[in-house]
Design an enzyme around this catalytic site. Structure first.
Site, short mmCIF file in Angstrom:
data_model
loop_
_atom_site.label_atom_id
_atom_site.label_comp_id
_atom_site.label_asym_id
_atom_site.label_seq_id
_atom_site.Cartn_x
_atom_site.Cartn_y
_atom_site.Cartn_z
N ALA A 23 36.07 46.15 73.26
CA ALA A 23 36.14 47.12 74.34
C ALA A 23 36.88 48.35 73.82
CB ALA A 23 36.90 46.51 75.49
N HIS A 65 44.56 47.07 82.36
CA HIS A 65 43.89 45.98 81.65
C HIS A 65 42.88 45.24 82.54
CE1 HIS A 65 43.37 43.33 78.29
NE2 HIS A 65 43.68 42.26 78.99
N SER A 106 37.69 41.23 73.82
CA SER A 106 38.25 40.82 75.13
C SER A 106 37.18 40.60 76.17
CB SER A 106 39.18 41.87 75.73
OG SER A 106 39.85 42.59 74.77
N SER A 122 41.54 47.54 67.83
CA SER A 122 41.12 46.46 66.94
C SER A 122 39.97 46.90 66.06
CB SER A 122 40.70 45.26 67.79
OG SER A 122 39.59 45.60 68.56
N HIS A 132 44.44 32.57 76.49
CA HIS A 132 43.42 33.01 75.54
C HIS A 132 43.35 31.99 74.45
CE1 HIS A 132 41.53 37.05 74.96
NE2 HIS A 132 41.98 37.15 76.18
C1 LIG Z 1 39.85 41.38 71.91
C2 LIG Z 1 39.98 42.82 71.69
O1 LIG Z 1 39.66 43.34 70.69
N1 LIG Z 1 40.51 43.51 72.61
C3 LIG Z 1 40.87 44.86 72.51
C4 LIG Z 1 39.72 45.81 72.48
O2 LIG Z 1 40.12 47.10 72.77
C5 LIG Z 1 40.79 47.24 73.99
C6 LIG Z 1 40.95 48.69 74.28
O3 LIG Z 1 41.66 49.34 73.30
C7 LIG Z 1 42.09 46.50 73.90
O4 LIG Z 1 42.82 46.63 75.09
C8 LIG Z 1 41.77 45.07 73.69
O5 LIG Z 1 42.95 44.34 73.51
#
Ligand SMILES: CC(=O)N[C@H]1CO[C@H](CO)[C@@H](O)[C@@H]1O
Ligand SMILES: *[C@@H]1O[C@H](CO)[C@@H](O)[C@H](O)[C@H]1NC(C)=O
Length: 299
Positions: A125, A266, A42, A229, A73
């Site tokens: 993240a 977020h 992200s 993720s 996105h």
């Molecule tokens: C793109 C991605 O992987 N985003 C995730 C990474 O981790 C954060 C925190 O858990 C998520 O909010 C994101 O969606």
């Protein structure tokens, strides 16, 4: 009984045909033959900006490729070169909480393998659980806990595709020691050792952020950060013999204390990603060319 067995074979057959079509389509449409793949988390989609000779494909135009559902996105696969190293960047990836199957989430990793990729850099993240971590720290992932995997949500469930790897793969060394050492080296050259950490990443399915009781549980289990993720992609990458480096940007501190008022959101996550984007971009750029040299020297 019988019908179940033949169904399994049918879906297995369909899946391998899916890989073949996508792989062939990409080979027909680009002359790039990437050695390094970068999966951008992200707010980190800009990592591809420094590549030369870019060629960009929207996910929706690639046959069988999963399509990003997150609004604003647009998912893109970007091919390019960084200091003579041919690479591919995934801008926008797929999450379990969006409703994708883990087979779809990890589909691109196997396509990369088929295209000749040798190393995968994953950035994401995550929320800091380790009390020593600060917002903005970059954590080199040393190991992970696959919490959805414990509950049967595992990308390698189902018939094993022997062309990619063995039925019972070893995961004790999923994150390449050489690449981790290299990352530490590069960080010190860039003068950012102050905010580099190493730790254990835990995957939860999301989409809600952790409760305080859940966060305390993860702390007890030895997790340093938590996110939604990365682990499925890493698992499938390791299964098919790719070298993996994971970098996780600590975008917030997970609350472990009922008396504290701050709440995660977020926007905060995106803001911190932006703040560190430049450093991460430099770091990844240097890592791409060096990890390829390392792989040539050791093989
Ligand atoms: C793109 C991605 O992987 N985003 C995730 C990474 O981790 C954060 C925190 O858990 C998520 O909010 C994101 O969606
Ligand atoms: C790729 O190109 C070959 C040769 O032109 C063609 O036969 C094949 O159908 C193409 N495949 C895809 C998936 O585009």
């Amino acid at each position: 009984g019988h019908s179940r067995g033949s169904q399994t074979r049918i879906s297995e057959y369909r899946i391998s045909k899916d890989y073949k079509l996508t792989h062939e389509w990409l080979l027909n449409h680009t002359s790039h033959r990437p050695k390094v793949a970068v999966i951008c988390g992200s707010g980190l989609g800009l990592l591809a900006d420094r590549a030369a000779n870019k060629q960009i494909f929207r996910y929706q135009d690639i046959p069988n490729f999963p399509v990003s559902t997150v609004e604003g996105h647009e998912g893109c696969l970007v091919f390019g070169t960084i200091e003579d190293t041919s690479c591919v960047f995934m801008q926008g990836h797929f999450h379990l909480y969006e409703g994708y199957s883990l087979c779809q989430v990890t589909f691109p990793v196997r396509i990369f393998k088929l295209m000749g990729v040798e190393s995968v850099l994953v950035t994401n993240a995550s929320g800091g659980i380790c009390p020593d971590f600060k917002v903005g720290d970059i954590m080199i992932i040393k190991d992970h806990i696959n919490l959805p995997g414990f509950a049967g949500q595992h990308p390698l469930c189902g018939p094993n595709d022997e062309r990619f790897g063995i039925r019972f793969p070893c995961m004790s060394d999923a994150y390449s020691k050489d690449l981790r050492r290299l990352a530490v080296e590069v960080c010190s050259e860039l003068g950012c050792s102050d905010f580099i950490r190493e730790g254990v990443y835990c995957m939860v399915s999301g989409p809600n952020f952790e409760t305080i009781a859940e966060a305390r549980m993860l702390r007890i289990l030895g997790c340093d950060s938590v996110g939604m993720s990365t682990v499925p992609e890493v698992t499938v990458a390791k299964h098919c013999g790719l070298r993996v480096l994971g970098l996780s940007l600590i975008t917030n501190k997970v609350s472990l204390d009922y008396s504290r008022e701050e709440k995660v959101n977020h926007e905060e996550v995106l803001q911190i990603s932006k703040m560190r984007a430049e450093v991460l971009q430099k770091l990844v750029t240097m890592l791409i060319s060096r990890c390829q040299q390392q792989s040539i020297n050791t093989h």
